[in-house]
Scaffold this active site. Structure first.
Site, PDB file in Angstrom:
ATOM      1  CG  HIS A   8     -40.792 -17.820  21.042  1.00  0.00           C
ATOM      2  ND1 HIS A   8     -40.088 -18.483  22.113  1.00  0.00           N
ATOM      3  CD2 HIS A   8     -42.569 -17.498  21.558  1.00  0.00           C
ATOM      4  CE1 HIS A   8     -40.796 -17.949  22.848  1.00  0.00           C
ATOM      5  NE2 HIS A   8     -42.256 -17.450  23.070  1.00  0.00           N
ATOM      6  CG  LEU A  33     -31.982 -37.711  17.459  1.00  0.00           C
ATOM      7  CD1 LEU A  33     -31.237 -37.811  18.981  1.00  0.00           C
ATOM      8  CD2 LEU A  33     -31.388 -36.485  16.793  1.00  0.00           C
ATOM      9  CD  GLU A  61     -19.392 -32.667  33.893  1.00  0.00           C
ATOM     10  OE1 GLU A  61     -19.181 -32.082  34.005  1.00  0.00           O
ATOM     11  OE2 GLU A  61     -18.889 -33.760  33.952  1.00  0.00           O
ATOM     12  CB  SER A  80     -36.097 -24.016  34.470  1.00  0.00           C
ATOM     13  OG  SER A  80     -34.889 -22.747  34.639  1.00  0.00           O
ATOM     14  NE  ARG A  94     -42.850 -18.165  28.771  1.00  0.00           N
ATOM     15  CZ  ARG A  94     -41.641 -17.656  28.161  1.00  0.00           C
ATOM     16  NH1 ARG A  94     -41.606 -17.110  27.084  1.00  0.00           N
ATOM     17  NH2 ARG A  94     -40.832 -17.787  29.107  1.00  0.00           N
ATOM     18  CG  ASN A  96     -37.185 -19.066  21.056  1.00  0.00           C
ATOM     19  OD1 ASN A  96     -35.741 -19.353  21.300  1.00  0.00           O
ATOM     20  ND2 ASN A  96     -37.358 -19.248  21.323  1.00  0.00           N
ATOM     21  CG  ASP A 113     -34.041 -19.114  28.618  1.00  0.00           C
ATOM     22  OD1 ASP A 113     -34.885 -18.316  28.331  1.00  0.00           O
ATOM     23  OD2 ASP A 113     -33.306 -18.717  29.566  1.00  0.00           O
TER      24      ASP A 113
HETATM   25  C1  FPP Z   1     -37.970 -20.111  26.153  1.00  0.00           C
HETATM   26  O1  FPP Z   1     -37.511 -18.759  25.656  1.00  0.00           O
HETATM   27  C2  FPP Z   1     -38.351 -20.504  25.308  1.00  0.00           C
HETATM   28  C3  FPP Z   1     -39.638 -21.322  25.019  1.00  0.00           C
HETATM   29  C4  FPP Z   1     -40.615 -21.109  25.991  1.00  0.00           C
HETATM   30  C5  FPP Z   1     -40.565 -21.905  24.163  1.00  0.00           C
HETATM   31  C6  FPP Z   1     -39.047 -23.023  22.995  1.00  0.00           C
HETATM   32  C7  FPP Z   1     -40.129 -23.053  21.586  1.00  0.00           C
HETATM   33  C8  FPP Z   1     -39.720 -22.931  20.801  1.00  0.00           C
HETATM   34  C9  FPP Z   1     -37.965 -23.117  20.730  1.00  0.00           C
HETATM   35  C10 FPP Z   1     -40.428 -24.086  19.858  1.00  0.00           C
HETATM   36  C11 FPP Z   1     -40.579 -25.324  20.137  1.00  0.00           C
HETATM   37  C12 FPP Z   1     -41.224 -26.032  19.015  1.00  0.00           C
HETATM   38  C13 FPP Z   1     -41.508 -27.525  19.275  1.00  0.00           C
HETATM   39  C14 FPP Z   1     -41.239 -27.829  17.608  1.00  0.00           C
HETATM   40  C15 FPP Z   1     -41.674 -28.131  20.063  1.00  0.00           C
HETATM   41  P1  FPP Z   1     -37.750 -17.550  25.591  1.00  0.00           P
HETATM   42  O2  FPP Z   1     -39.234 -16.845  25.723  1.00  0.00           O
HETATM   43  O3  FPP Z   1     -37.878 -17.848  27.506  1.00  0.00           O
HETATM   44  O4  FPP Z   1     -36.870 -16.588  25.860  1.00  0.00           O
HETATM   45  P2  FPP Z   1     -36.504 -15.091  26.852  1.00  0.00           P
HETATM   46  O5  FPP Z   1     -36.279 -15.636  28.044  1.00  0.00           O
HETATM   47  O6  FPP Z   1     -35.636 -14.254  26.358  1.00  0.00           O
HETATM   48  O7  FPP Z   1     -37.443 -14.224  27.149  1.00  0.00           O
END
Ligand code: FPP
Length: 256
Positions: free
Chosen positions: A50, A144, A220, A209, A84, A35, A33
């Protein structure tokens, strides 16, 4: 019970001295979370966050593999994320394609197996194809297991499991008494993995969530303050150290 490895592995694995290599959680699950906030802080579009988040996935996968985590499950897209803006959804949907184009050779080299949980319906064809290709190329790998939760939601997973069980009971002419945790687990998308011992959420938010809501019953939880693009190998090790300092009792009493 577990002996701390002091100094010994520093040169071998480039690990921090305090990490107990005999007590590494087998399955770590992460809610990535922050990004969007990372990008906003820099006056950049959310998609840049992202993109950086995808780079963090590479770092964390390498480190998880190095320290001997067996399963790493990453929440990439929830069943609720479709709400979104379309442009953001499209961008996120293309990230697995980009990720695998640039990182699959290293995943293969590191003996990582790629898998996913979630629903395929709604995913672009190109995303499904890239993932299927990576799954196929890595299916015999024994290191992994990197599990992407894409179009995943715990409630939807449970409903699906219940429907399958209902059908199974009808077919076998069995009563509801046949339902137990083992049968229920068998129908979850995670049936091949142990429950996560450790669940990390970045960005300071303290919620589950709809992520692995059944499987995380005894996990944990660690809520890390870093925004996902800023999360790194050291933060992962710090989370594992915190995990190692906790006592897991599974509803029982401490032995000490
Ligand atoms: C949450 O941050 C993040 C997401 C909903 C998307 C996460 C996806 C990636 C990191 C890339 C996925 C890549 C692959 C290879 C599968 P947010 O956008 O909710 O952040 P915010 O809460 O600050 O707005």
């Amino acid at each position: 019970m577990f002996k701390k490895l002091k100094n010994k592995n520093k040169t071998e694995n480039n690990l921090d001295n305090d990490l107990d290599l005999h007590n590494i959680p087998e399955h770590v699950a992460i809610i990535m979370d922050g990004n969007g906030r990372w990008a906003k802080k820099r006056k950049m579009p959310r998609i840049k966050g992202h993109y950086e988040g995808m780079q963090t996935i590479k770092k964390i996968t390498r480190e998880a593999s190095n320290i001997g985590i067996k399963y790493l499950t990453l929440y990439a897209f929830s069943t609720e994320n479709w709400s979104r803006p379309e442009s953001e959804v499209n961008y996120i949907m293309n990230l697995p394609v980009n990720f695998l184009k640039t990182f699959l050779p290293e995943l293969i080299e590191k003996n990582v197996k790629v898998e996913t949980i979630g629903f395929n319906n709604g995913l672009p064809k190109s995303t499904i194809e890239a993932i299927d290709y990576a799954k196929d190329k890595t299916k015999h790998n024994t290191g992994l297991t990197l599990v992407f939760a894409i179009n995943y939601g715990g409630r939807a997973e449970i409903i699906q499991s219940m429907k399958e069980i209902y059908e199974e009971l009808q077919t076998n002419n069995q009563s509801a008494n046949a339902i137990d945790e083992e049968l229920f687990n068998k129908h979850l998308m995670t049936h091949n993995y142990p429950d996560p011992e450790l669940l990390i959420r970045t960005s300071g938010e303290q919620r589950i969530s709809n992520f692995l809501i059944w499987q995380a019953s005894y996990s944990e939880f660690i809520f890390n303050e870093k925004l996902w693009p800023d999360f790194d190998e050291n933060e992962l090790k710090e989370c594992i150290k915190i995990y190692q300092s906790r006592q897991r009792r599974f509803g029982g009493l401490s032995e000490e």
